[in-house]
Write a protein that holds these residues in place. Structure first.
Motif, PDB file in Angstrom:
ATOM      1  N   UNK A  99      46.342  42.540  42.520  1.00 14.56           N
ATOM      2  CA  UNK A  99      46.392  41.419  43.459  1.00 14.56           C
ATOM      3  C   UNK A  99      45.350  41.607  44.557  1.00 14.56           C
ATOM      4  N   UNK A 100      45.259  42.813  45.109  1.00 16.58           N
ATOM      5  CA  UNK A 100      44.273  43.095  46.160  1.00 16.58           C
ATOM      6  C   UNK A 100      42.848  42.918  45.674  1.00 16.58           C
ATOM      7  N   UNK A 101      42.581  43.284  44.433  1.00 13.70           N
ATOM      8  CA  UNK A 101      41.234  43.100  43.882  1.00 13.70           C
ATOM      9  C   UNK A 101      40.902  41.619  43.723  1.00 13.70           C
ATOM     10  N   UNK A 102      41.903  40.802  43.419  1.00 15.12           N
ATOM     11  CA  UNK A 102      41.693  39.351  43.387  1.00 15.12           C
ATOM     12  C   UNK A 102      41.236  38.863  44.770  1.00 15.12           C
ATOM     13  N   UNK A 103      41.904  39.349  45.803  1.00 22.47           N
ATOM     14  CA  UNK A 103      41.547  38.933  47.162  1.00 22.47           C
ATOM     15  C   UNK A 103      40.161  39.429  47.560  1.00 22.47           C
ATOM     16  N   UNK A 104      39.811  40.641  47.133  1.00 25.68           N
ATOM     17  CA  UNK A 104      38.466  41.146  47.427  1.00 25.68           C
ATOM     18  C   UNK A 104      37.403  40.298  46.749  1.00 25.68           C
ATOM     19  N   UNK A 155      30.848  42.769  48.933  1.00 24.02           N
ATOM     20  CA  UNK A 155      32.060  42.510  49.699  1.00 24.02           C
ATOM     21  C   UNK A 155      32.136  43.506  50.848  1.00 24.02           C
ATOM     22  N   UNK A 156      32.497  43.025  52.008  1.00 22.31           N
ATOM     23  CA  UNK A 156      32.574  43.871  53.199  1.00 22.31           C
ATOM     24  C   UNK A 156      33.770  44.820  53.180  1.00 22.31           C
ATOM     25  N   UNK A 157      34.700  44.598  52.276  1.00 24.61           N
ATOM     26  CA  UNK A 157      35.883  45.455  52.160  1.00 24.61           C
ATOM     27  C   UNK A 157      35.873  46.091  50.771  1.00 24.61           C
ATOM     28  N   UNK A 158      36.192  47.383  50.724  1.00 19.23           N
ATOM     29  CA  UNK A 158      36.218  48.054  49.426  1.00 19.23           C
ATOM     30  C   UNK A 158      37.617  48.536  49.034  1.00 19.23           C
ATOM     31  N   UNK A 159      38.520  48.601  49.977  1.00 19.26           N
ATOM     32  CA  UNK A 159      39.861  49.121  49.713  1.00 19.26           C
ATOM     33  C   UNK A 159      40.816  47.972  49.404  1.00 19.26           C
ATOM     34  N   UNK A 160      41.104  47.773  48.142  1.00 19.68           N
ATOM     35  CA  UNK A 160      41.954  46.659  47.723  1.00 19.68           C
ATOM     36  C   UNK A 160      43.432  46.864  48.046  1.00 19.68           C
ATOM     37  N   UNK A 161      43.780  48.008  48.592  1.00 20.05           N
ATOM     38  CA  UNK A 161      45.175  48.260  48.948  1.00 20.05           C
ATOM     39  C   UNK A 161      45.428  48.118  50.453  1.00 20.05           C
ATOM     40  N   UNK A 162      44.384  47.862  51.238  1.00 14.14           N
ATOM     41  CA  UNK A 162      44.521  47.774  52.692  1.00 14.14           C
ATOM     42  C   UNK A 162      44.686  46.315  53.118  1.00 14.14           C
ATOM     43  N   UNK A 163      45.922  45.899  53.267  1.00 18.81           N
ATOM     44  CA  UNK A 163      46.225  44.509  53.604  1.00 18.81           C
ATOM     45  C   UNK A 163      45.573  44.091  54.913  1.00 18.81           C
ATOM     46  N   UNK A 164      45.605  44.948  55.921  1.00 17.26           N
ATOM     47  CA  UNK A 164      45.048  44.593  57.226  1.00 17.26           C
ATOM     48  C   UNK A 164      43.558  44.270  57.112  1.00 17.26           C
TER      49      UNK A 164
END
Length: 142
Positions: A40-45, A68-77
């Motif tokens: 799910x997090x990778x979908x958002x990334x 993508x500016x974010x690489x951690x798909x588990x970090x909701x914040x």
């Protein structure tokens, strides 16, 4: 037309944020158990990265290169921050800059990509027996 485009951005981006917000952080690593999938997090990334990358393509008048500016798909914040910032940046650009045919083409690609992910995210909610936010229930009648 520009007003309609901005309205659609606001609507789809808000829906994405609403769903990302109600899903608990541990669930960001959830996948679909019955089909090959990423998390799910990778979908958002992918959503964040597409927004950022298409906007960069417009600004540079160059080729599309995904980043993508974010690489951690588990970090909701961090993902929530990036969803917020990328939405603001796309909408601000659309409001403040001329929209010729080439720019409009790329802006519509952002909308198409976002909507395509909504279809995938619906599968994640159903496949993991999660609940939809009210905004999704009324927009998509899920």
């Amino acid at each position: 037309m520009k007003h309609v485009l901005i309205k659609r951005f606001d609507s789809l981006f808000s829906l994405t944020t609403d769903l990302a917000h109600i899903i608990e952080e541990p669930e960001y690593q959830s996948k679909l158990s019955t089909v090959r999938s990423n998390s799910f997090g990778e979908q958002l990334l992918c959503i964040v990265g597409a927004r950022e990358s298409y906007l960069q393509q417009i600004k540079s008048a160059g080729e599309f290169t995904f980043s993508c500016s974010v690489s951690d798909s588990s970090n909701k914040f961090k993902i929530m921050q990036a969803l917020h910032m990328s939405a603001q940046q796309v909408i601000q650009y659309a409001k403040e800059n001329p929209t010729d045919e080439q720019v409009a083409e790329i802006l519509f690609k952002i909308l198409e990509h976002e909507a395509q992910h909504h279809g995938q995210l619906i599968r994640y909610v159903y496949g993991n027996d999660w609940q939809f936010p009210e905004s999704w229930k009324s927009h998509y009648t899920v």
